[in-house]
Design a protein around this motif. Structure first.
Motif, PDB file in Angstrom:
ATOM      1  N   GLU A  37     -19.664  29.967 -33.866  1.00  0.00           N
ATOM      2  CA  GLU A  37     -20.473  29.636 -32.698  1.00  0.00           C
ATOM      3  C   GLU A  37     -19.832  28.455 -31.989  1.00  0.00           C
ATOM      4  N   ASN A  38     -19.631  28.607 -30.688  1.00  0.00           N
ATOM      5  CA  ASN A  38     -19.074  27.513 -29.874  1.00  0.00           C
ATOM      6  C   ASN A  38     -17.798  26.945 -30.478  1.00  0.00           C
ATOM      7  N   GLY A  39     -16.973  27.816 -30.985  1.00  0.00           N
ATOM      8  CA  GLY A  39     -15.690  27.390 -31.509  1.00  0.00           C
ATOM      9  C   GLY A  39     -15.744  26.787 -32.897  1.00  0.00           C
ATOM     10  N   LYS A  40     -16.944  26.771 -33.493  1.00  0.00           N
ATOM     11  CA  LYS A  40     -17.073  26.224 -34.842  1.00  0.00           C
ATOM     12  C   LYS A  40     -17.421  27.342 -35.830  1.00  0.00           C
ATOM     13  N   THR A  41     -17.026  27.129 -37.074  1.00  0.00           N
ATOM     14  CA  THR A  41     -17.269  28.119 -38.130  1.00  0.00           C
ATOM     15  C   THR A  41     -18.366  27.626 -39.054  1.00  0.00           C
TER      16      THR A  41
END
Lengths: 217, 79
Positions: free
Chosen positions: B48-52
């Motif tokens: 999500e939003n470039g985060k894991t």
């Protein structure tokens, strides 16, 4: 089909503990071997259920189970070694989960045995004589519900091992060119048998037919 | 150095990643406590939003599915 209020294996343990203490002396040795092996199976299954319940508790979403990690996860060298030790446990858990999911599990077992009985009955009517069918019924009457159920589940499992896994996808759908007609399977439906399970039941019942055919007319 | 073959979960225990299976746009991560091999859990890996993130599964049914996926994959590899 009896609807179990308790889990299948708890009932099994109950019956065989009860039986162990209510036999006469002349039957003790033979019964003890059978009883102890069945008790051991029931105890192992109870342990598997405990592990499975812990797995559910630790895996199912709650407010704490969201953590950021730095990069995608992958199995490393140690994980692969651990996997070799753990695989048999997870295979057993999958079997238990499919067979004993709370509220659904007894339906899974009864669906397998019920479908087995239906298919076998149809085949017997077409391929066996009256006396051969009577011989089968007599053999069933000599057992009891739990023994017969265990035997049938065992036959289905053995038959499944003879199937070519490359013909099925990971959900048990037949992906080969087979023109077999299957009963519909929907995971939200009460009927939970995959096409692979249906094929295994077909193989298992064929073997029963062959056995009783060989007993002569 | 970050070791992405392991994960420390909310209980403070470090688990080994023993398997990762992609299915139906989900990534299932199978985790085992190397000190207690009956301590097993499963997570989903999401972005999500470039985060894991690692998140829990929705219900028992999804856990059962994940078990089936693991079994089918690893039994096929054994054959």
């Amino acid at each position: 089909m009896v609807v179990f209020r308790e889990t299948f294996y708890e009932i099994l343990l109950y019956f065989y503990n009860d039986l162990l203490y209510n036999v006469n002396d002349s039957e003790v040795n033979e019964m003890e071997n059978l009883d102890l092996s069945m008790v051991k199976i029931a105890q192992e299954k109870a342990k598997e259920r405990e592990i499975l319940q812990n797995l559910y508790l630790k895996s199912i979403q709650n407010g704490k189970m969201r953590q950021e990690v730095h990069g995608k996860k992958y199995p490393g060298k140690q994980g692969k070694q651990v996997k070799d030790n753990v695989k048999p446990i997870i295979f057993s858990l999958a079997t238990v989960a499919v067979g004993l999911t709370v509220g659904i599990g007894t339906i899974e077992i009864s669906d397998q045995v019920s479908h087995y009985n239906t298919v076998l009955e149809q085949k017997m009517e077409q391929e066996l004589t009256t006396s051969q069918i009577a011989a089968y019924q007599k053999d069933q009457d000599m057992g009891n519900l739990i023994t017969n159920t265990i035997e049938k589940l065992g036959e289905i499992d053995e038959a499944k091992k003879t199937l070519d896994n490359s013909n099925y996808d990971i959900l048990g759908n037949n992906i080969s060119d087979s023109e077999t007609e299957y009963l519909p399977f929907d995971k939200d439906d009460l009927f939970q048998l995959s096409e692979k399970q249906q094929d295994a039941i077909d193989v298992a019942t064929d073997q029963v037919i062959e056995e009783y055919k060989s007993r002569g007319r | 150095m970050i070791d992405n073959s392991r994960a420390v979960l909310e209980n403070g225990i470090e688990y080994d990643v023993i398997e990762k299976i992609e299915w139906n746009h989900q990534s299932y991560i199978y985790l085992v406590n190397p000190k207690e091999t009956e301590d097993i859990c499963i997570r989903k890996e999401i972005e999500e939003n470039g985060k894991t993130y690692l998140v829990g599964l929705d219900d028992q049914e999804e856990v059962n599915l994940a078990l089936k996926l693991f079994t089918e994959k690893n039994q096929a590899e054994e054959n």
